[in-house]
Design a protein around this motif. Structure first.
Motif, PDB file in Angstrom:
ATOM      1  N   LEU A 165       0.826  -1.209   0.000  1.00 32.11           N
ATOM      2  CA  LEU A 165       0.000   0.000   0.000  1.00 32.11           C
ATOM      3  C   LEU A 165       0.859   1.259   0.000  1.00 32.11           C
ATOM      4  CD1 LEU A 165      -2.825  -1.035   2.511  1.00 32.11           C
ATOM      5  CD2 LEU A 165      -2.962  -0.895   0.024  1.00 32.11           C
ATOM      6  N   VAL A 166       1.927   1.255   0.803  1.00 33.07           N
ATOM      7  CA  VAL A 166       2.829   2.406   0.825  1.00 33.07           C
ATOM      8  C   VAL A 166       3.488   2.602  -0.541  1.00 33.07           C
ATOM      9  CG1 VAL A 166       4.939   3.338   1.845  1.00 33.07           C
ATOM     10  CG2 VAL A 166       3.235   2.229   3.297  1.00 33.07           C
ATOM     11  N   ALA A 167       3.918   1.503  -1.169  1.00 32.35           N
ATOM     12  CA  ALA A 167       4.550   1.597  -2.486  1.00 32.35           C
ATOM     13  C   ALA A 167       3.569   2.123  -3.525  1.00 32.35           C
ATOM     14  CB  ALA A 167       5.087   0.223  -2.907  1.00 32.35           C
ATOM     15  N   LEU A 168       2.311   1.665  -3.480  1.00 34.12           N
ATOM     16  CA  LEU A 168       1.301   2.144  -4.424  1.00 34.12           C
ATOM     17  C   LEU A 168       1.053   3.641  -4.240  1.00 34.12           C
ATOM     18  CD1 LEU A 168      -1.296  -0.772  -4.285  1.00 34.12           C
ATOM     19  CD2 LEU A 168       0.261  -0.224  -6.152  1.00 34.12           C
ATOM     20  N   THR A 169       0.974   4.080  -2.982  1.00 33.29           N
ATOM     21  CA  THR A 169       0.755   5.508  -2.727  1.00 33.29           C
ATOM     22  C   THR A 169       1.925   6.341  -3.237  1.00 33.29           C
ATOM     23  OG1 THR A 169      -0.523   4.931  -0.744  1.00 33.29           O
ATOM     24  CG2 THR A 169       0.243   7.201  -0.948  1.00 33.29           C
ATOM     25  N   ALA A 170       3.136   5.885  -2.973  1.00 36.85           N
ATOM     26  CA  ALA A 170       4.312   6.613  -3.448  1.00 36.85           C
ATOM     27  C   ALA A 170       4.379   6.623  -4.969  1.00 36.85           C
ATOM     28  CB  ALA A 170       5.583   5.990  -2.867  1.00 36.85           C
ATOM     29  N   GLY A 171       4.084   5.489  -5.594  1.00 34.93           N
ATOM     30  CA  GLY A 171       4.101   5.437  -7.050  1.00 34.93           C
ATOM     31  C   GLY A 171       3.069   6.347  -7.678  1.00 34.93           C
ATOM     32  N   ALA A 172       1.881   6.400  -7.089  1.00 38.43           N
ATOM     33  CA  ALA A 172       0.838   7.281  -7.611  1.00 38.43           C
ATOM     34  C   ALA A 172       1.229   8.744  -7.489  1.00 38.43           C
ATOM     35  CB  ALA A 172      -0.481   7.015  -6.889  1.00 38.43           C
ATOM     36  N   SER A 173       1.875   9.112  -6.381  1.00 35.50           N
ATOM     37  CA  SER A 173       2.268  10.514  -6.192  1.00 35.50           C
ATOM     38  C   SER A 173       3.393  10.922  -7.131  1.00 35.50           C
ATOM     39  CB  SER A 173       2.704  10.740  -4.744  1.00 35.50           C
ATOM     40  OG  SER A 173       3.854   9.964  -4.439  1.00 35.50           O
ATOM     41  N   VAL A 174       4.235   9.967  -7.539  1.00 36.17           N
ATOM     42  CA  VAL A 174       5.372  10.294  -8.402  1.00 36.17           C
ATOM     43  C   VAL A 174       4.984  10.271  -9.879  1.00 36.17           C
ATOM     44  CG1 VAL A 174       7.644   9.504  -9.174  1.00 36.17           C
ATOM     45  CG2 VAL A 174       7.085   9.518  -6.749  1.00 36.17           C
ATOM     46  N   ALA A 175       4.263   9.225 -10.301  1.00 39.40           N
ATOM     47  CA  ALA A 175       4.021   9.042 -11.738  1.00 39.40           C
ATOM     48  C   ALA A 175       2.589   8.667 -12.079  1.00 39.40           C
ATOM     49  CB  ALA A 175       4.973   7.975 -12.291  1.00 39.40           C
ATOM     50  N   GLY A 176       1.639   8.900 -11.187  1.00 41.35           N
ATOM     51  CA  GLY A 176       0.246   8.655 -11.516  1.00 41.35           C
ATOM     52  C   GLY A 176      -0.054   7.183 -11.729  1.00 41.35           C
ATOM     53  N   ILE A 177      -0.850   6.885 -12.763  1.00 40.47           N
ATOM     54  CA  ILE A 177      -1.273   5.513 -13.022  1.00 40.47           C
ATOM     55  C   ILE A 177      -0.080   4.639 -13.379  1.00 40.47           C
ATOM     56  CG2 ILE A 177      -1.763   6.073 -15.432  1.00 40.47           C
ATOM     57  CD1 ILE A 177      -3.549   3.473 -13.216  1.00 40.47           C
ATOM     58  N   VAL A 178       0.909   5.199 -14.079  1.00 39.67           N
ATOM     59  CA  VAL A 178       2.107   4.426 -14.412  1.00 39.67           C
ATOM     60  C   VAL A 178       2.874   4.072 -13.141  1.00 39.67           C
ATOM     61  CG1 VAL A 178       4.279   4.446 -15.683  1.00 39.67           C
ATOM     62  CG2 VAL A 178       2.250   5.477 -16.683  1.00 39.67           C
ATOM     63  N   GLY A 179       2.911   5.007 -12.195  1.00 34.83           N
ATOM     64  CA  GLY A 179       3.565   4.717 -10.918  1.00 34.83           C
ATOM     65  C   GLY A 179       2.869   3.628 -10.149  1.00 34.83           C
ATOM     66  N   VAL A 180       1.518   3.610 -10.204  1.00 29.50           N
ATOM     67  CA  VAL A 180       0.770   2.528  -9.560  1.00 29.50           C
ATOM     68  C   VAL A 180       1.104   1.190 -10.198  1.00 29.50           C
ATOM     69  CG1 VAL A 180      -1.548   1.631  -9.136  1.00 29.50           C
ATOM     70  CG2 VAL A 180      -1.086   4.058  -8.832  1.00 29.50           C
ATOM     71  N   LEU A 181       1.242   1.181 -11.516  1.00 25.55           N
ATOM     72  CA  LEU A 181       1.550  -0.059 -12.224  1.00 25.55           C
ATOM     73  C   LEU A 181       2.947  -0.572 -11.890  1.00 25.55           C
ATOM     74  CD1 LEU A 181       0.798  -2.162 -14.411  1.00 25.55           C
ATOM     75  CD2 LEU A 181       1.723  -0.577 -16.098  1.00 25.55           C
ATOM     76  N   LEU A 182       3.900   0.333 -11.720  1.00 27.08           N
ATOM     77  CA  LEU A 182       5.296  -0.079 -11.546  1.00 27.08           C
ATOM     78  C   LEU A 182       5.737  -0.150 -10.091  1.00 27.08           C
ATOM     79  CD1 LEU A 182       6.920   2.106 -14.355  1.00 27.08           C
ATOM     80  CD2 LEU A 182       6.350  -0.313 -14.470  1.00 27.08           C
TER      81      LEU A 182
END
Length: 350
Positions: free
Chosen positions: A304-321
């Protein structure tokens, strides 16, 4: 520094190392964000390679040329993804008016059931549905406005697919290429770290594929039992959406509910919603922890923390990666811990 106690000096050293690592990581992230059109396709291609490499290896073992096997693998993926998206999109476009009408009928039925017909609640529902019905023009203008973004996304997708082809074809030479790029003294360590990182990504993709297949089979079976049209296409969308944590499940479930609402009515749509929620609950509490604990071994809180950080950095692509990058980082850390632990073991100890 000599005046400070030993524990304080150790703490200061660790703080300096942590701050340095955070600074280097922050600079690296900013560079990746600035070079997003080039970095994102490479990362997506690595994910695709981790997912498709077993199929490519099977074809090569069957005496298929490596280039031909890579081309067939990419063509199969493109056909599956494109076909599923086309079927569901065409179904939603053709039945949009029916969806709005079914929503209107369902909301009015609820208003009648709770004795709110003719009151402000019923008027509010009708106004909301009228707004939903008129949203097509707004959506069309939004599509025109975002044409540049769509073109960029398509370009990155094409580049990622081409990179998957080359990564699959030239995978046996990856270790040699990596060793040639680093100093000779650290080549073994860098290669081992890279292998651990790729194994972490492979474990994530393998576990996600098992979970996605389970979700798709269960939801498709429910849609077939409820006689929802396009059940196989919707099941394919569920399978594809499972690779995007949380957001993919929401989008694929919403598409299934909308199609059921348009063709089978409000009651059947509620049954489909129930099926989707039950399957997603089983996935989150049973399937995913059981599978991912054996392939990735990342705590759900960290996910969950990784998903939140990814979304804040790169949006949907960050959530995917976010999760595969975290899995790769954990693989590197495990390799470093293993080497550090063994470096302190006496040579007589096996």
């Amino acid at each position: 520094m000599q005046l400070l106690p030993e524990p304080v000096r150790r703490l200061a050293a660790w703080c300096a190392v942590i701050l340095l690592a955070i600074g280097v990581g922050y600079v690296g992230i900013q560079v990746c964000v600035a070079l997003r059109p080039a970095v994102v396709p490479v990362l997506l291609a690595l994910l695709g390679t981790a997912l498709l490499l077993p199929l490519h290896r099977w074809m090569v073992k069957a005496k298929v040329n490596r280039s031909v096997a890579a081309g067939l693998t990419c063509t199969a993926v493109l056909a599956v993804v494109g076909g599923a998206v086309y079927v569901v999109t065409a179904t939603l476009v053709d039945t949009w008016d029916q969806i709005v009408a079914s929503l209107r009928k369902g909301v009015r039925g609820l208003a009648d059931h709770f004795g709110a017909d003719g009151t402000s609640l019923g008027d509010l529902a009708d106004d909301a549905l009228d707004l939903l019905g008129r949203s097509g023009g707004t959506a069309a203008s939004g599509v025109v406005t975002g044409a540049g973004f769509v073109a960029q996304a398509l370009g990155m997708a094409v580049l990622a697919l081409l990179l998957v082809f080359f990564f699959l074809r030239d995978s046996p030479h990856a270790a040699g290429t990596l060793r040639s790029l680093v100093p000779r003294g650290s080549a073994d360590t860098v290669e081992a770290m890279a292998r651990r990182a790729f194994e972490g990504v492979e474990g994530f993709m393998r576990g996600t594929t098992v979970v996605a297949l389970t979700d798709a089979v269960c939801i498709t079976a429910g849609l077939l039992i409820l006689r929802v049209p396009g059940a196989l296409g919707l099941g394919a969308i569920v399978f594809i959406g499972a690779y995007v944590p949380h957001i993919g499940a929401f989008v694929s479930g919403a598409a299934a509910v909308l199609v059921a609402l348009a063709d089978r009515g409000f009651v059947v749509a509620l049954w489909v919603l129930g099926v989707v929620l039950v399957v997603q609950a089983l996935e989150g509490n049973v399937f995913q922890p059981m599978v991912q604990s054996r392939t990735v071994r990342i705590h759900p809180a960290l996910v969950l923390v990784a998903l939140t950080a990814g979304a804040s950095v790169a949006g949907i692509v960050g959530v995917l990666l976010a999760v595969p990058v975290t899995a790769a980082a954990f693989g590197v850390v495990r390799e470093l811990r293993t080497r550090y632990a063994w470096s302190g073991v006496p040579s007589a100890d096996p």
